[in-house]
Design an enzyme around this catalytic site. Structure first.
Site, PDB file in Angstrom:
ATOM      1  N   ASP A  49     -23.491  28.736  36.938  1.00 29.16           N
ATOM      2  CA  ASP A  49     -22.036  28.920  36.827  1.00 29.16           C
ATOM      3  C   ASP A  49     -21.535  30.041  37.724  1.00 29.16           C
ATOM      4  OD1 ASP A  49     -22.972  27.620  34.177  1.00 29.16           O
ATOM      5  OD2 ASP A  49     -20.815  27.236  34.317  1.00 29.16           O
ATOM      6  N   ARG A 101     -15.986  19.873  31.865  1.00 30.60           N
ATOM      7  CA  ARG A 101     -16.873  21.045  31.804  1.00 30.60           C
ATOM      8  C   ARG A 101     -17.892  20.945  32.938  1.00 30.60           C
ATOM      9  NH1 ARG A 101     -20.948  18.630  31.442  1.00 30.60           N
ATOM     10  NH2 ARG A 101     -22.140  20.549  31.706  1.00 30.60           N
TER      11      ARG A 101
HETATM   12  O1  MRU Z   1     -20.258  25.278  29.055  1.00 31.42           O
HETATM   13  P1  MRU Z   1     -20.516  24.239  30.111  1.00 31.42           P
HETATM   14  O2  MRU Z   1     -20.980  22.932  29.585  1.00 31.42           O
HETATM   15  O3  MRU Z   1     -19.352  24.117  31.078  1.00 31.42           O
HETATM   16  O4  MRU Z   1     -21.710  24.876  30.919  1.00 31.42           O
HETATM   17  C1  MRU Z   1     -22.216  24.157  32.012  1.00 31.42           C
HETATM   18  C2  MRU Z   1     -23.441  24.756  32.575  1.00 31.42           C
HETATM   19  O5  MRU Z   1     -23.865  25.837  32.215  1.00 31.42           O
HETATM   20  C3  MRU Z   1     -24.048  24.015  33.694  1.00 31.42           C
HETATM   21  O6  MRU Z   1     -25.430  24.102  33.637  1.00 31.42           O
HETATM   22  C4  MRU Z   1     -23.527  24.644  34.979  1.00 31.42           C
HETATM   23  O7  MRU Z   1     -22.131  24.622  34.986  1.00 31.42           O
HETATM   24  C5  MRU Z   1     -24.030  23.971  36.167  1.00 31.42           C
HETATM   25  S1  MRU Z   1     -23.180  22.453  36.357  1.00 31.42           S
HETATM   26  C6  MRU Z   1     -23.543  21.719  37.796  1.00 31.42           C
END
Ligand code: MRU
Length: 357
Positions: free
Chosen positions: A249, A54
């Site tokens: 993201d 993730r």
């Molecule tokens: O749902 P996730 O854990 O994949 O979400 C991750 C995030 O929102 C992070 O803050 C984002 O990907 C930035 S990671 C460098």
């Protein structure tokens, strides 16, 4: 507050081997450090969907590795270039659809597919195509690591002395090829003696802050205090926070930034209290095709994540659940965006275009 002596964190989050890929299983952390072997693009898509891997940059790299697995399988199953190409395009579609919000996944798949199309057009032998795509996937991995080091250096300059830094979710080594985006800035600021405390939001519903950010920072010997998501307003009112840094993201061309659900609340609290709010993200996180954050697809995940914790339900039967995985922080709440090419201040539309296009 949790403090341990400083030490270097050497985590391998993703690795590509001649026959398979390997992922650090983030669903088992921090209790257990275990790796999952991934042999097919479908298994990679499942690992992305179930969040074994993730974090936006990490799932981009996972997508690229998934396409390498696809070309290796296609090579064994056909001699026809057309069939080979169609096989990989179908697998890429499965990978792209595994999670919708982080654009790094689409960016990495598209980069791999563009190279594939070029190699096919130039009549490159299939064995050579497989080797070249593996090299490209490893390049994506290495570029992300270097981007994180660069963001760390650019971002640390923005931190005041003895900074108490609030962060949300996990934008660290675990979410990337290593080092991290927001936590890369924290790591560098700490190395320069400029960070005295990190406040890590627990980050409901999946607790990436409580489980992953705290684990990473404890490993690195960086002082960290775990707080609940709703505490930031109170903490800022009491003057406890000097800066907020989060990852992203997907960032639209006007600077609106999608990140883990709860980021927007944190940004509003920061704006109300005059606390600078920084977003750290590599160029692979920008979607300049979008005029604003309104066009960013927001993932909705299953109700079970909200109904309980780690599969243990506490909510009553019959309750409804709303579970968007991300929110969009408007550019007007963002002080600056830290990229591997430099720091971008408002007006974001013009300044992002100048830096990234
Ligand atoms: O749902 P996730 O854990 O994949 O979400 C991750 C995030 O929102 C992070 O803050 C984002 O990907 C930035 S990671 C460098």
């Amino acid at each position: 507050m949790i403090t341990t002596p400083p030490k270097q964190t050497q985590l391998t989050v993703l690795a590509l081997h001649p026959t398979h890929a390997e992922l650090l299983d983030q669903t088992a952390l921090p209790a257990t450090v275990q790796y999952v072997t991934i042999r097919t693009p479908q298994a990679m898509a499942d690992a992305i969907q179930t969040m074994i891997v993730r974090g936006a940059p990490a799932i981009g790299i996972a997508g690229a590795f998934g396409i390498v697995l696809s070309v290796r399988i296609a090579l064994k199953s056909t001699d026809s270039v057309e069939a080979f190409h169609q096989h990989v395009l179908a697998d890429a579609q499965v990978l792209r659809q595994s999670r919708p919000t982080a654009v790094n996944l689409m960016w990495a798949c598209d980069r791999m597919l563009a190279l594939l199309a070029t190699l096919i057009a130039s009549q490159t032998p299939l064995t050579e195509i497989v080797a070249t795509l593996a090299t490209e996937a490893l390049a994506i991995h290495e570029e992300d690591l270097q981007a994180n080091y660069a963001m760390g250096r650019f971002g640390a300059v923005l931190m005041p002395e003895n900074a108490r830094i609030h962060t949300h979710c996990n934008a660290g080594a675990l979410a990337t090829a290593g080092h991290g985006t927001a936590l890369g800035v924290v790591r560098e600021a700490f190395a320069q003696g400029k960070c005295s405390m990190v406040y890590a939001d627990e980050t409901r519903p999946r607790l990436q802050g409580g489980k992953l950010t705290t684990w990473e920072l404890v490993q690195a010997g960086i002082p960290v205090t775990l707080v609940c998501d709703g505490m930031s307003g109170h903490m800022m009112q009491k003057g406890m926070v000097d800066a907020v840094i989060v990852g992203a993201d997907r960032i639209a061309s006007n600077g609106d930034a999608a990140n883990k659900i709860g980021t927007y609340n944190l940004a509003l609290a920061a704006k109300a209290h005059g606390v600078p709010f920084y977003v750290a993200a590599p160029s692979s996180t920008f979607d300049l095709s979008l005029a604003s954050g309104g066009g960013i697809p927001i993932e909705e995940r299953e109700a079970e994540e909200v109904l309980g914790v780690d599969g243990v339900r506490y909510a009553p039967e019959g309750v409804k659940v709303y579970n968007p995985g991300f929110d969009v922080t408007p550019a007007s709440c963002i002080t600056a965006i830290i990229t591997e090419r430099g720091v971008v201040f408002p007006p974001f539309s013009a300044n992002l275009k100048a830096l990234l296009v």
